[in-house]
Design an enzyme around this catalytic site. Structure first.
Site, PDB file in Angstrom:
ATOM      1  N   SER A 212       0.835  -1.187   0.000  1.00 16.71           N
ATOM      2  CA  SER A 212       0.000   0.000   0.000  1.00 16.71           C
ATOM      3  C   SER A 212       0.887   1.261   0.000  1.00 16.71           C
ATOM      4  O   SER A 212       1.677   1.444  -0.918  1.00 16.71           O
ATOM      5  CB  SER A 212      -0.965  -0.038   1.189  1.00 16.71           C
ATOM      6  OG  SER A 212      -2.000   0.891   1.032  1.00 16.71           O
TER       7      SER A 212
ATOM      8  N   GLU B 164     -12.016  -4.777  -6.026  1.00 17.37           N
ATOM      9  CA  GLU B 164     -12.638  -3.484  -5.734  1.00 17.37           C
ATOM     10  C   GLU B 164     -11.740  -2.306  -6.085  1.00 17.37           C
ATOM     11  O   GLU B 164     -12.203  -1.196  -6.290  1.00 17.37           O
ATOM     12  CB  GLU B 164     -13.030  -3.411  -4.247  1.00 17.37           C
ATOM     13  CG  GLU B 164     -11.841  -3.213  -3.314  1.00 17.37           C
ATOM     14  CD  GLU B 164     -11.773  -4.257  -2.220  1.00 17.37           C
ATOM     15  OE1 GLU B 164     -11.320  -3.894  -1.125  1.00 17.37           O
ATOM     16  OE2 GLU B 164     -12.161  -5.391  -2.479  1.00 17.37           O
TER      17      GLU B 164
ATOM     18  N   HIS C  69      -7.596  -5.677  -0.688  1.00 19.35           N
ATOM     19  CA  HIS C  69      -6.387  -4.895  -0.434  1.00 19.35           C
ATOM     20  C   HIS C  69      -5.511  -5.499   0.658  1.00 19.35           C
ATOM     21  O   HIS C  69      -4.288  -5.355   0.620  1.00 19.35           O
ATOM     22  CB  HIS C  69      -6.785  -3.464  -0.044  1.00 19.35           C
ATOM     23  CG  HIS C  69      -5.639  -2.504  -0.018  1.00 19.35           C
ATOM     24  ND1 HIS C  69      -4.859  -2.225  -1.129  1.00 19.35           N
ATOM     25  CD2 HIS C  69      -5.118  -1.756   0.989  1.00 19.35           C
ATOM     26  CE1 HIS C  69      -3.945  -1.346  -0.807  1.00 19.35           C
ATOM     27  NE2 HIS C  69      -4.065  -1.050   0.472  1.00 19.35           N
TER      28      HIS C  69
END
Length: 254
Positions: A146, A203, A237
């Site tokens: 991330s 997503e 994620h």
């Protein structure tokens, strides 16, 4: 069989805040040139996970293709998982208007300290690891997820020689209106570096498109960089990390 490991931990002062450093060392005779090293950003979240994957798979290197290495987790004191300091450490200066609203609706914490954090890693942490552990300084890698993945790319573009291998999971290329992409041209086309990118393809459609776009551009025929790309339609994620970590470990020093 191998797989047994020793874990040590110490605190290190930085320019902005302190760090909790955790080191995992194979409990076996080191190779003549020392062990390769993987530095793990967000060590509070990902050090134990990576250590267990490595501990199990390094027992049968001939089968798993995951070799023994030293792990260095970079975290923060008294933190369970993610500290807000990570936002400062992993990001470049940003224009507030270019940042999206956070999921919790709270203001963004202090940010823009990537350059200072890179100096901490290069000038403080890496010399300590070289001095106290039997490492192969030519085989060092950096992992981030991330915002940590963004920092891995930032390090590759700003100071590629610091590591031989880079791992970026779900890199936050969106940060500051995709400013990281302007740094692509900093990467010397003649550097023989290696990069592994993994991203969810569910997503986070924009995150996938940005990561895949970077992958395809860096694959230019006249570049020496070696890149592997993994995308999963079955992950989100967070779950992309355990899903892709074994692939990343096999990619290292292949």
């Amino acid at each position: 069989m191998t797989g047994s490991r020793k874990i040590e931990s110490f605190q290190m002062k930085g320019t902005h805040h302190d760090y909790q450093i955790t080191v995992s060392i194979p409990d076996t005779t080191p190779p003549q040139n020392g062990f390769p090293v993987l530095y793990i950003l967000d060590g509070d979240a990902y050090f134990i996970l990576t250590n267990e994957i490595l501990r199990l798979q390094s027992r049968r290197v001939e089968k798993t293709k995951v070799e023994e290495m030293i792990l260095v987790g970079i975290g923060y004191p008294d933190t369970d998982v993610f500290h807000s300091y990570r936002v400062y450490d992993f990001t470049t200066p940003a224009i507030e208007e270019h940042l999206p609203t956070r999921p919790d609706g709270q203001p963004w914490p202090a940010h823009g300290g990537a350059d200072a954090f890179l100096t901490v890693i290069e000038k403080q942490l890496m010399p300590v690891i070289r001095e106290h552990y039997p490492i192969d300084a030519t085989r060092q890698a950096l992992f981030g997820h991330s915002l940590g993945g963004l920092f891995s790319l930032y390090t590759l573009f700003e100071k590629a020689d610091l590591f031989a291998e880079y791992i970026a999971f779900s890199p936050s290329i969106w940060w500051n209106n995709r400013a990281i992409l302007a740094k692509e041209q900093n990467l010397d086309k003649h550097l023989a570096k290696r990069l592994f990118i993994a991203v969810e393809h569910t997503e986070q459609k924009n995150m996938y498109r940005e990561a895949y776009g970077l992958y395809t551009r860096l694959q230019e025929a006249d570049r020496l960089i070696t890149i592997d790309f993994f995308a999963s339609k079955e992950d989100n994620h967070m779950s992309i990390v355990p899903t892709a970590m074994s692939r990343a470990l096999r990619f290292l020093w292949k």
